[in-house]
Design a protein around this motif. Structure first.
Motif, PDB file in Angstrom:
ATOM      1  N   ALA A  97     -70.214  25.497  32.481  1.00  0.00           N
ATOM      2  CA  ALA A  97     -69.239  24.622  31.829  1.00  0.00           C
ATOM      3  C   ALA A  97     -68.358  25.380  30.847  1.00  0.00           C
ATOM      4  N   SER A  98     -68.838  26.536  30.369  1.00  0.00           N
ATOM      5  CA  SER A  98     -68.037  27.274  29.393  1.00  0.00           C
ATOM      6  C   SER A  98     -66.997  28.143  30.093  1.00  0.00           C
ATOM      7  N   ASN A  99     -67.005  28.132  31.417  1.00  0.00           N
ATOM      8  CA  ASN A  99     -66.101  28.999  32.161  1.00  0.00           C
ATOM      9  C   ASN A  99     -65.658  28.264  33.422  1.00  0.00           C
ATOM     10  N   LEU A 121     -72.431  20.532  35.607  1.00  0.00           N
ATOM     11  CA  LEU A 121     -71.820  21.380  34.587  1.00  0.00           C
ATOM     12  C   LEU A 121     -72.959  21.886  33.712  1.00  0.00           C
ATOM     13  N   ASN A 122     -73.419  23.081  34.043  1.00  0.00           N
ATOM     14  CA  ASN A 122     -74.557  23.624  33.305  1.00  0.00           C
ATOM     15  C   ASN A 122     -74.048  24.347  32.056  1.00  0.00           C
ATOM     16  N   MET A 123     -74.962  24.713  31.185  1.00  0.00           N
ATOM     17  CA  MET A 123     -74.632  25.434  29.955  1.00  0.00           C
ATOM     18  C   MET A 123     -73.672  24.601  29.115  1.00  0.00           C
ATOM     19  N   ILE A 124     -73.894  23.308  29.140  1.00  0.00           N
ATOM     20  CA  ILE A 124     -73.011  22.408  28.405  1.00  0.00           C
ATOM     21  C   ILE A 124     -73.109  22.709  26.908  1.00  0.00           C
ATOM     22  N   ASP A 125     -74.269  23.224  26.479  1.00  0.00           N
ATOM     23  CA  ASP A 125     -74.444  23.607  25.071  1.00  0.00           C
ATOM     24  C   ASP A 125     -73.480  24.725  24.679  1.00  0.00           C
ATOM     25  N   ALA A 127     -70.618  25.441  26.187  1.00  0.00           N
ATOM     26  CA  ALA A 127     -69.264  24.892  26.210  1.00  0.00           C
ATOM     27  C   ALA A 127     -68.971  24.155  24.908  1.00  0.00           C
ATOM     28  N   GLU A 128     -69.940  23.349  24.454  1.00  0.00           N
ATOM     29  CA  GLU A 128     -69.729  22.595  23.219  1.00  0.00           C
ATOM     30  C   GLU A 128     -69.550  23.517  22.025  1.00  0.00           C
ATOM     31  N   LEU A 132     -65.189  23.311  23.564  1.00  0.00           N
ATOM     32  CA  LEU A 132     -64.597  22.693  24.751  1.00  0.00           C
ATOM     33  C   LEU A 132     -65.033  21.240  24.837  1.00  0.00           C
ATOM     34  N   LYS A 133     -64.071  20.334  25.061  1.00  0.00           N
ATOM     35  CA  LYS A 133     -64.410  18.926  25.268  1.00  0.00           C
ATOM     36  C   LYS A 133     -64.078  18.570  26.701  1.00  0.00           C
TER      37      LYS A 133
END
Ligand SMILES: Nc1nc2c(ncn2[C@@H]2O[C@H](COP(=O)(O)OP(=O)(O)OP(=O)(O)O)[C@@H](O)[C@H]2O)c(=O)[nH]1
Ligand SMILES: [Mg+2]
Lengths: 704, 72
Positions: A97-99, A121-125, A127-128, A132-133
């Protein structure tokens, strides 16, 4: 029973597919923070909330459906082989999710294949925390599928995912992403007529990849080739067009669904670490220091547990010899099996510590930086930066290391890496080195803290490494290839290692080591014990007779006689005959026939050396005097000269022999499997044996 | 100019590629015309390099970087 649903995990490398797989199935698939950890498919079962169970398939990471390396090919084939047994009913695309931008490229390709799909959407932590929203509902609506935010590392969102799998339909609901037909209208049309494809994109994929697909016959492949020529289809320019179109779709999508909180930007933590760890000047120094620390700790931290295991085994032997009746079986158990096992299990603490450090290097993300820093050096000698991962994991064991070469795109780079990886000192050599080092290198500290034995061990590892580099350089000149090598690799962000995962990995590795080594050692020590206790009947009887008469003669020391008798019997036994027969060849290296026996048994696996020496010296030694293998070997004397067997020259010659020789049946088997040809394992066996022999010869002749 | 000529900390925007085969691989990794790239690191031995592109860090050899044409 109804047929189980098959669910494949597809995604870019290092997006957490294996972590998610472990969450879903409760298995313990290897996880690490660098691209290319998983190189083979692996299946497991997940229980769903509705009581059903589904089969989950973990796959190697891919950046796109256009596979470039062996591991990517495996992932692609599972997706594509429409008749195959692994053909998934549902695909879970795992995106970081961060990429998202780069990760969604693969999603759009999979979606256009018209297979039912869920987007995770993995790694949402991550991304947050990057500010990123992501508007998940909007994304879900625009794509026409379920989208689920997950933090696989902390098992968050996994229940939602299970629910979504349970609710999934067998028909694809996703909306088309790009207008695939426009990329090659006539060709796609004609292929769709002649082949049973379920989407235009599948037809286009056939055009691009028909040469790599095992499910197509030669005639089918030739037919596609003809069609391509008829419509003057150019694969790479078409791919370029496709990629541009897909990214423009993704840019529009992300513009609508993702907002970036600008205040969270700025120099990232990871970037700051990189500035130090890959620094132009300090980068390599830090790398060498880390290696140095690893080897020092192997010796220092392992000291106490090792002597503990050693005494425990001695006590066990003593206790057994007291309570068991005298006889053949007791003898086999104590002098064969237990002596052999203790010889290797003593080294378990060192091996566990080694695995611990490798796991930390892999889990933090440092491994990818080592790859980055070493690429230039590796390229000079005919390897690739990506060869570093196999080389470093070769320090644990060559078998998974050789499988790890699948990530190397260039065939020549890959073959050379496979050929030289077994020169890296694997953990099976550790017992051999440690034992021999403890015999001839004094247990001293220099400068008050550097263990001399630790330094000697480090040099053995360095010798292995430089031998691998040197051998690669020679092979670079010999192996021919027209392929062009390249190096394009993602550098993942640094992460805190997950200690529970590392602990579990260490436990599993230790367990496998004990059970694998245990099995081989028990088998070999039983065979060896039989071979060294029995011999040609007439010869053995002659020795018995001789000593019977000697024993009757007054004035002879009975104990000494007993010892001489068993020594003579060992020499006359089948094992003795075997050792004697190769003695002329190994004598110039400084080895006697007893070491010869160990060399022969070590062909199954190197760690057997220690056990063999233990068994042989126990069969020969004074039966009532139980001492550790170390003590047995250091007091061993050459009966002809009366000098110690393990002189500095012999010990170093032996260490070099073990450093270079290809004594591992499993490695030979895996090289055969990975190269699909008997040629490469044979070449490897030949060159490594020659190297081992001449290195041992030269060192012995120089030092003696 | 091309990507291999940037100095550490400098940015540029991708405009074109000089090698079609390589461009396909680079584009898959997010290096598309119009993307902003920043040179982050150079390996201790002078090659490869690491750039930030599309929000992540990518490393490649100078040889590959030289096929990416930039404008400031
Ligand atoms: N912060 C965070 N880290 C995660 C998450 N999921 C996985 N990781 C970490 O990401 C790294 C990669 O995880 P893997 O499960 O090995 O990734 P993979 O997709 O299987 O990688 P390949 O097998 O190389 O394709 C590991 O260091 C994990 O601990 C997550 O949700 N959040
Ligand atoms: Mg994996």
């Amino acid at each position: 029973m109804s047929e189980q649903l098959k669910v494949a995990l597809i995604g870019n490398p290092n997006t957490g597919k294996s972590t998610l797989f472990n969450d879903l199935t409760g298995l313990n698939q290897k996880v690490g923070n660098f691209p290319g950890v998983t190189v083979d498919k692996k299946t497991g079962i997940a229980k769903l909330p509705n009581g059903h169970s589904v089969e989950i398939i973990d796959l190697p990471g891919i950046y796109s459906l256009y596979a470039k390396s062996r591991d990517e090919q495996i992932a692609f084939e599972v997706l594509y082989d429409r008749k195959g047994t692994l053909r998934p009913d549902l695909v879970i695309v795992v995106a970081d999710a961060s990429n998202l931008k780069r990760n969604l490229l693969l999603y759009t390709q999979v979606a256009d294949l018209n297979i039912p799909v869920i987007l995770v959407l993995n790694m949402i932590d991550v991304a947050e925390s990057n500010g990123l929203k992501i508007d998940i509902n909007k994304l879900s609506n625009k794509l026409g599928i379920r989208v689920i935010a997950v933090n696989a590392r902390q098992n968050k969102g996994v229940d939602d995912l299970k629910q979504a799998i349970a609710n999934a339909t067998r028909v694809a609901t996703q909306l088309r992403t790009i207008k695939v037909e426009e990329l090659a209208p006539e060709l796609i049309g004609e292929i769709s007529e002649k082949f049973p494809v379920s989407s235009p994109y599948e037809a286009l994929q056939l055009a691009h990849q028909h040469e790599n697909l095992s499910s197509l016959s030669t005639e089918q492949s030739d037919l596609i080739e003809t069609l391509e020529q008829k419509h003057s289809f150019h694969s790479s320019s078409n791919q370029a067009k496709e990629t541009v179109a897909r990214y423009s779709f993704i840019n529009d999508l992300l513009f609508d669904c993702v907002t970036q909180d600008e205040s969270a930007k700025g120099e990232t933590f990871s970037n700051r670490i990189d500035k130090v760890l890959t620094h132009r000047f300090f980068g390599l120094i830090i790398f060498v220091l880390i290696l140095f620390l690893v080897f020092q700790s192997i010796f220092t931290f392992a000291e106490y547990p090792m002597s503990f295991i050693e005494t425990a085994f001695l006590n066990l032997e003593q206790w057994l010899s007291r309570v068991m009746p005298d006889g053949v079986f007791t003898n086999l158990l104590i002098n064969g099996v237990i002596a052999g096992l203790s010889g290797v299990l003593v080294f378990l603490p060192q091996i566990v510590i080694l695995f611990f450090f490798i796991a930390v290097l892999e889990d933090t993300g440092y491994m990818a930086r080592v790859t980055f820093m070493m690429d230039k050096l590796m390229r000079k000698v005919g390897l690739n930066g990506k060869s570093v991962v196999p080389l470093i994991s070769g320090v644990a064991c060559a078998v998974p290391a050789i499988m790890a070469t699948r990530t190397i795109e260039n065939w020549k780079d890959r073959v050379i890496t496979i050929l030289v990886t077994p020169l890296m000192s694997c953990s099976a050599r550790l017992p051999v080195y440690t034992l021999l080092i403890s015999l001839v290198v004094p247990d001293q500290k220099i400068l008050g803290f550097l263990s001399l034995q630790g330094l000697a061990l480090l040099s053995m590892y360095l010798i292995g490494f430089f031998a691998a580099i040197g051998a690669a350089w020679v092979m670079k000149k010999i192996v021919r290839s027209r392929e062009r090598g390249y190096f394009i690799m993602e550098l993942p962000i640094y992460r805190m290692p997950r200690w529970s995962h590392i602990g579990l990995q260490m436990y599993e590795k230790a367990k496998t080591f004990v059970s694998e080594a245990g099995k081989i050692i028990i088998a070999v020590s039983v065979i060896l014990w039989v071979l060294s206790t029995y011999g040609p009947a007439n010869k053995m009887a002659a020795i018995d007779n001789k000593y019977e008469t000697l024993a009757k003669t007054a004035g002879n020391d009975q104990k000494l006689l007993e010892q001489e008798k068993s020594a003579e019997k060992l020499e006359a036994s089948y094992a003795g005959i075997l050792g004697r027969s190769i003695e002329p060849v190994i004598k110039p290296l400084g080895y006697d026939w007893k070491i010869g026996i160990a060399l022969i048994t070590s062909f199954a696996a190197r760690e057997v050396f220690v056990g063999t020496m233990a068994t042989i010296y126990s069969v020969e030694g004074e039966g009532d005097n139980l001492v550790s293998v170390r003590q047995k070997l250091s007091s061993a004397k050459n009966p002809e000269t009366g000098l110690p067997v393990f002189t500095v020259a012999t010990a170093f010659s032996l260490m070099l022999f073990y450093a270079f020789a290809m004594q591992c049946v499993s490695t030979i088997a895996i090289v055969y499997r990975e190269t699909k040809s008997i040629k490469w394992p044979l070449i490897q066996l030949a060159y490594m044996t020659a190297m081992a022999y001449f290195a041992g010869l030269i060192v012995f002749q120089l030092l003696k | 100019m091309n990507l291999s000529e940037l100095t550490i900390g400098d940015c540029g925007t991708i405009v074109d590629f000089t090698d079609q085969e390589m461009s396909v691989k680079l584009m898959e990794m997010g290096c598309l015309p119009g993307e902003l790239v920043k040179l982050e690191q150079v390996a201790p031995l002078g090659d490869p390099i690491a750039i930030t592109v599309a929000g992540y860090k990518l490393s490649m050899r100078k040889q590959e970087a030289a096929t990416i044409l930039l404008k400031r």
